[in-house]
Design a protein around this motif. Sequence first.
Motif, mmCIF file in Angstrom:
data_model
loop_
_atom_site.group_PDB
_atom_site.id
_atom_site.type_symbol
_atom_site.label_atom_id
_atom_site.label_comp_id
_atom_site.label_asym_id
_atom_site.label_seq_id
_atom_site.Cartn_x
_atom_site.Cartn_y
_atom_site.Cartn_z
ATOM 1 N N GLN A 1 -37.389 -6.596 15.432
ATOM 2 C CA GLN A 1 -37.053 -6.318 14.038
ATOM 3 C C GLN A 1 -36.018 -5.200 13.945
ATOM 4 O OE1 GLN A 1 -40.868 -5.445 12.306
ATOM 5 N NE2 GLN A 1 -41.375 -7.589 11.940
ATOM 6 N N TYR A 2 -36.211 -4.167 14.762
ATOM 7 C CA TYR A 2 -35.228 -3.082 14.763
ATOM 8 C C TYR A 2 -33.857 -3.575 15.239
ATOM 9 C CZ TYR A 2 -38.736 0.546 13.873
ATOM 10 O OH TYR A 2 -39.693 1.328 13.299
ATOM 11 N N ARG A 3 -33.880 -4.413 16.294
ATOM 12 C CA ARG A 3 -32.598 -4.948 16.784
ATOM 13 C C ARG A 3 -31.915 -5.797 15.722
ATOM 14 N NH1 ARG A 3 -35.840 -6.350 21.412
ATOM 15 N NH2 ARG A 3 -35.687 -4.764 23.038
ATOM 16 N N ALA A 4 -32.697 -6.661 15.042
ATOM 17 C CA ALA A 4 -32.119 -7.520 14.003
ATOM 18 C C ALA A 4 -31.535 -6.670 12.871
ATOM 19 C CB ALA A 4 -33.189 -8.476 13.465
ATOM 20 N N THR A 5 -32.274 -5.631 12.482
ATOM 21 C CA THR A 5 -31.765 -4.745 11.429
ATOM 22 C C THR A 5 -30.488 -4.046 11.883
ATOM 23 O OG1 THR A 5 -34.029 -4.359 10.646
ATOM 24 C CG2 THR A 5 -32.347 -2.790 9.954
ATOM 25 N N ILE B 1 -22.941 -5.816 11.751
ATOM 26 C CA ILE B 1 -22.072 -6.861 11.195
ATOM 27 C C ILE B 1 -21.449 -6.377 9.888
ATOM 28 C CG2 ILE B 1 -22.061 -9.170 10.175
ATOM 29 C CD1 ILE B 1 -24.157 -9.956 12.256
ATOM 30 N N GLY B 2 -22.273 -5.752 9.045
ATOM 31 C CA GLY B 2 -21.747 -5.240 7.782
ATOM 32 C C GLY B 2 -20.681 -4.173 7.999
#
Length: 291
Positions: free
Chosen positions: A197-201, A207-208
């Motif tokens: 979850q931390y990696r995805a966040t 990306i942003g």
Amino acid sequence: MSVKSIVLLVFLIIVGALVFDAVFVVHERERALLLRFGEAKRSYGDDDAGLHFKIPIAEEVRRFDGRILTLDTPAQRYFTIEKKPVIVDLFVKWRVGDVERYYTATSGEEQRAMGQLEDRVNEGLRNQIGRRDMHEVISGERDLLMNELTAQLNGIMADEFGVAVIDIRVKRIDLPEEVSDAVFDRMNSEREIEARQYRATGQELAIGIRADADRQAIVISAEANRESEKIRGDGDARSAEIYANAYGQDPEFYSFYRSINAYRKVFEDGSAMLVIDPSSEFFRFLKAEQP
């Protein structure tokens, strides 16, 4: 030596022995109980240290360790309210409180008292842990559990055995090996999920940030190109204006200058071939002037 002297000597020895037997000392680290023909008559505690007297032969003194003692119990398995096993290793600090009750209940045998205390500790701890879940036992309410158990056992042991329970402390709480592996696997899975979850966040934020940086780069580049084109256009306009002004001052000279530059570029490498009408304007300055 005469018979009278022997009798006197024996008498003095007996009297000395009786006097010696009538005196006893209670040390600060001791508890003592005075027995008369096996019946308890008086107990001696912290405030009774010093020299005391008793009736020879008829009375005897039993001494007990008055210091704080340690009961180190072997690790035991208990079950929480969820029926999950835990292994608890603890120790108990205790001392003799009511000397007469202690002697009556245990005959003054320290090992017997410790055995009774161990049984009560295991029973009380089993009841305390059986009312709590795993989290409360391990971390959430451990201090409360130990305080309640200490108060409960102190009351029971004082009433039944004359023993004061000073403190109960846990050295370690472990899970059985068969449970530990499952718990560690579950914890590992939970941490892996949390890490993902931390990696995805982080990837989403990256990306942003990259998209915003790319947009800013495009905007900056476009503005720079626009500004450069504007400057270039202004320069070309200024250059054209200068050329126009210069050309207007002497048109014939600048016509000749352009023609000479054109000749140089065309015939520069010496291999150029042109098929042009000789009367073309291109050869105007190569023709001899007619008088």
